[in-house]
Write a protein that holds these residues in place. Sequence first.
Motif, PDB file in Angstrom:
ATOM      1  N   ALA A  98      -0.192  -6.455   9.795  1.00  0.00           N
ATOM      2  CA  ALA A  98      -0.529  -7.593   8.926  1.00  0.00           C
ATOM      3  C   ALA A  98      -1.192  -7.103   7.644  1.00  0.00           C
ATOM      4  CB  ALA A  98      -1.444  -8.563   9.667  1.00  0.00           C
ATOM      5  N   LYS A  99      -2.035  -6.086   7.770  1.00  0.00           N
ATOM      6  CA  LYS A  99      -2.734  -5.538   6.598  1.00  0.00           C
ATOM      7  C   LYS A  99      -1.744  -4.931   5.607  1.00  0.00           C
ATOM      8  CE  LYS A  99      -6.982  -2.949   5.650  1.00  0.00           C
ATOM      9  NZ  LYS A  99      -8.074  -2.157   6.267  1.00  0.00           N
ATOM     10  N   ASP A 100      -0.783  -4.183   6.108  1.00  0.00           N
ATOM     11  CA  ASP A 100       0.240  -3.593   5.237  1.00  0.00           C
ATOM     12  C   ASP A 100       1.071  -4.686   4.560  1.00  0.00           C
ATOM     13  OD1 ASP A 100      -0.563  -1.043   5.858  1.00  0.00           O
ATOM     14  OD2 ASP A 100       0.976  -0.731   7.403  1.00  0.00           O
ATOM     15  N   MET A 101       1.391  -5.735   5.305  1.00  0.00           N
ATOM     16  CA  MET A 101       2.176  -6.839   4.751  1.00  0.00           C
ATOM     17  C   MET A 101       1.417  -7.525   3.620  1.00  0.00           C
ATOM     18  SD  MET A 101       3.252 -10.416   6.580  1.00  0.00           S
ATOM     19  CE  MET A 101       1.545 -10.978   6.407  1.00  0.00           C
ATOM     20  N   VAL A 102       0.115  -7.774   3.828  1.00  0.00           N
ATOM     21  CA  VAL A 102      -0.716  -8.434   2.811  1.00  0.00           C
ATOM     22  C   VAL A 102      -0.821  -7.559   1.573  1.00  0.00           C
ATOM     23  CG1 VAL A 102      -3.053  -9.216   2.283  1.00  0.00           C
ATOM     24  CG2 VAL A 102      -2.000  -9.833   4.470  1.00  0.00           C
ATOM     25  N   LYS A 103      -1.024  -6.248   1.763  1.00  0.00           N
ATOM     26  CA  LYS A 103      -1.124  -5.324   0.624  1.00  0.00           C
ATOM     27  C   LYS A 103       0.165  -5.334  -0.202  1.00  0.00           C
ATOM     28  CE  LYS A 103      -2.931  -1.205   1.135  1.00  0.00           C
ATOM     29  NZ  LYS A 103      -3.242   0.122   1.736  1.00  0.00           N
ATOM     30  N   ALA A 104       1.300  -5.343   0.479  1.00  0.00           N
ATOM     31  CA  ALA A 104       2.588  -5.355  -0.220  1.00  0.00           C
ATOM     32  C   ALA A 104       2.761  -6.638  -1.020  1.00  0.00           C
ATOM     33  CB  ALA A 104       3.728  -5.181   0.779  1.00  0.00           C
ATOM     34  N   GLN A 105       2.365  -7.763  -0.424  1.00  0.00           N
ATOM     35  CA  GLN A 105       2.493  -9.048  -1.120  1.00  0.00           C
ATOM     36  C   GLN A 105       1.567  -9.115  -2.324  1.00  0.00           C
ATOM     37  OE1 GLN A 105       1.801 -11.949   1.974  1.00  0.00           O
ATOM     38  NE2 GLN A 105       3.926 -11.926   2.648  1.00  0.00           N
ATOM     39  N   MET A 106       0.352  -8.585  -2.186  1.00  0.00           N
ATOM     40  CA  MET A 106      -0.597  -8.583  -3.299  1.00  0.00           C
ATOM     41  C   MET A 106      -0.104  -7.686  -4.432  1.00  0.00           C
ATOM     42  SD  MET A 106      -4.243  -8.539  -1.239  1.00  0.00           S
ATOM     43  CE  MET A 106      -5.288  -8.852  -2.673  1.00  0.00           C
ATOM     44  N   ALA A 107       0.540  -6.563  -4.070  1.00  0.00           N
ATOM     45  CA  ALA A 107       1.056  -5.639  -5.088  1.00  0.00           C
ATOM     46  C   ALA A 107       2.134  -6.297  -5.934  1.00  0.00           C
ATOM     47  CB  ALA A 107       1.602  -4.384  -4.413  1.00  0.00           C
ATOM     48  N   GLN A 108       2.898  -7.210  -5.319  1.00  0.00           N
ATOM     49  CA  GLN A 108       3.932  -7.917  -6.070  1.00  0.00           C
ATOM     50  C   GLN A 108       3.340  -8.777  -7.183  1.00  0.00           C
ATOM     51  OE1 GLN A 108       6.144 -10.145  -3.135  1.00  0.00           O
ATOM     52  NE2 GLN A 108       7.362  -8.369  -2.522  1.00  0.00           N
ATOM     53  N   PHE A 109       2.103  -9.164  -7.023  1.00  0.00           N
ATOM     54  CA  PHE A 109       1.442  -9.993  -8.034  1.00  0.00           C
ATOM     55  C   PHE A 109       0.443  -9.175  -8.862  1.00  0.00           C
ATOM     56  CE2 PHE A 109       2.846 -12.909  -4.727  1.00  0.00           C
ATOM     57  CZ  PHE A 109       3.467 -13.908  -5.471  1.00  0.00           C
ATOM     58  N   GLY A 110       0.624  -7.868  -8.832  1.00  0.00           N
ATOM     59  CA  GLY A 110      -0.190  -7.002  -9.693  1.00  0.00           C
ATOM     60  C   GLY A 110      -1.528  -6.590  -9.126  1.00  0.00           C
ATOM     61  N   GLN A 111      -1.858  -6.996  -7.903  1.00  0.00           N
ATOM     62  CA  GLN A 111      -3.128  -6.612  -7.286  1.00  0.00           C
ATOM     63  C   GLN A 111      -2.905  -5.360  -6.443  1.00  0.00           C
ATOM     64  OE1 GLN A 111      -3.656 -10.957  -5.880  1.00  0.00           O
ATOM     65  NE2 GLN A 111      -5.749 -10.153  -5.955  1.00  0.00           N
ATOM     66  N   THR A 112      -2.997  -4.215  -7.109  1.00  0.00           N
ATOM     67  CA  THR A 112      -2.638  -2.953  -6.441  1.00  0.00           C
ATOM     68  C   THR A 112      -3.797  -2.279  -5.709  1.00  0.00           C
ATOM     69  OG1 THR A 112      -2.998  -1.821  -8.546  1.00  0.00           O
ATOM     70  CG2 THR A 112      -0.730  -2.486  -8.026  1.00  0.00           C
ATOM     71  N   ASN A 113      -5.037  -2.684  -6.012  1.00  0.00           N
ATOM     72  CA  ASN A 113      -6.189  -2.028  -5.379  1.00  0.00           C
ATOM     73  C   ASN A 113      -7.176  -3.050  -4.798  1.00  0.00           C
ATOM     74  OD1 ASN A 113      -5.646   0.828  -5.948  1.00  0.00           O
ATOM     75  ND2 ASN A 113      -5.837   0.197  -8.091  1.00  0.00           N
ATOM     76  N   PRO A 114      -6.731  -3.854  -3.828  1.00  0.00           N
ATOM     77  CA  PRO A 114      -7.679  -4.805  -3.230  1.00  0.00           C
ATOM     78  C   PRO A 114      -8.727  -4.077  -2.401  1.00  0.00           C
ATOM     79  CG  PRO A 114      -5.632  -4.778  -1.991  1.00  0.00           C
ATOM     80  CD  PRO A 114      -5.409  -3.910  -3.197  1.00  0.00           C
TER      81      PRO A 114
END
Length: 440
Positions: A367-383
Amino acid sequence: MNITRENIDALNAVVTVAIDKTDYQEKVEKVLTDYRKQANIPGFRKGHVPMGMVKKQYGKAVLVDEVNKLLQENLNKFLVEEKIDLLGNPLPKEQDDFNWDAEDFSFEFELGLAPEFDIDLKNKKAITQYNIVADDETINNQIENIRKQYGKISPAEEVTTETEITGVFKSVEKGIENTTTFSLDKIKGKRNSDKFLGAKVGDVLNLKTKNLFNEDHDLMSFLKVSHEDAQGLEIEVSFEITEVNTRELAEMNQEFFDKLFGPNAVSSEEELKDRLKEDAAKQFAQQADQRLLNDVTEYLVENTKFDLPQAFLEKWLRVAGENPLTEEEAKEEYQKAEKGLRYQLIEGKLLKDNDIQVQFEDLKAYAKDMVKAQMAQFGQTNPTDEELNGIVARVLSNQEEVKRLQEQLVSQKLLAFYKENVNLKVKELNYEAFVKEVYS
C-alpha cells in the motif's frame, strides 16, 4: 446431541444432527422465565402471569428459536472440527413428517464437498512469456503523438490525410455510442478512406466494421467494445463528424519538456527518449505480466481435471441469493460460475501447498509503494514518512480497499511463483507486434 456424517460419494455427504429435550430444555425454560418477568398481560400484575399462559403464548416460538440457535452453533462447530472443505453452504433437507410438538428432533443437511486433485505445473508445451521492448520506432511514434497532443489545433474545412477527425460512432443494434478522435492513417483501405476524404463537420458516414481499421485493437478502442465483442464484429455503424482539425506539432524545446515532466527534469531530446523508454518499460512489463498471468490461469483451468458436485451447487444457487432462482436459471448461473470456481479451488491449493501467504506487513508495504507512486504522478516525489503512514492507515481502514489490495498482492506472489515453476519461453518483441499477436 449427536452429529453424524454419511458420505454419499467423494463430492456429496449428509450430516444428521440429533437434538433431544435435555439439549434445549434449560435454555427454553430460562427464556420463558424472563418473558414471564417482563410480560404485560391485562388482568395480571407484571411478573405474575401464570407460566402456563406464557408457555401457551410464547412456548413454540421460543422452542423453535433456541433449537435453531443450538443447531447452527453445533453444526458449524462440527464442520470446523472435522475440517470439512465445503463448496457453498449446508442445505437443509426437506422433512415432510417433521413435528415441532415432539420432544426430540433430527435435522439433515446436504453438503457439497471440495474435490481432491493434483496440479501439474510441468507443462510440456511452454507458455509464452512476453518481453515487450520499447524500440526506437515505438519511442519516436510516442514523441510524435505527444507533440500532436501539445501542439496548436486549428479548425479545418474538410477531412484530408493531414487532419484529425473527431466524431461519434453509433450502432443501435449493439448499443454503441462513443466519441473518439483519430487520423486517416488508422483507416484501412482506399474504399474506406475515400468515404472520409472531403467530408465536413455535420456529415454522417455509414461504415462497415469489418476491415475498417488497420489494427484490430483500434476497433475496440474507437467503438468502446470488449475484446470478445470486437472479434469478428461485422455490423454497420454510423459516424457523425463533429470536428475536423489540423494540428501543428509542438516544438521540442525546454517549455515542452517542462510541461511533460516539470521544471528542468528533462533538458534534451535524448533525455526525453531515455525517460519515455524507462516509463514504457514499466508499463509494458505490467501488460506482459498480466498476459502471462492470464495464460497460466487458462492453462491450469484447462489442464487440472476434477469433478464438482454440480447437482448440489445448482440446488444451492437456487436458494443462495436474495431472490430464489428457477432450476433453469440455476443451471445457467452454474455454467457462468464454473470456470471461476475451478480456478478459485486451484489457486487455493497452490497457495496452501506452497505456503504462499500475504502477511499484514506485506500489505502495508504494498500500500505504501502504491501511495508513493500515485503521489509522484502529481509531483509529490518526496513525501515524509508521517504523510505516507497517515495515508496508508486510511487506506487500510477501508475493508473493500484492503480486499482489493490483497487480491493484487496474491496475484503478484503467484506470478513470481509461476515464473519460477512453470515451463516458459521468453519472446521479445515491440509493443505493436505484441498487440497484433495477442489481440488479433
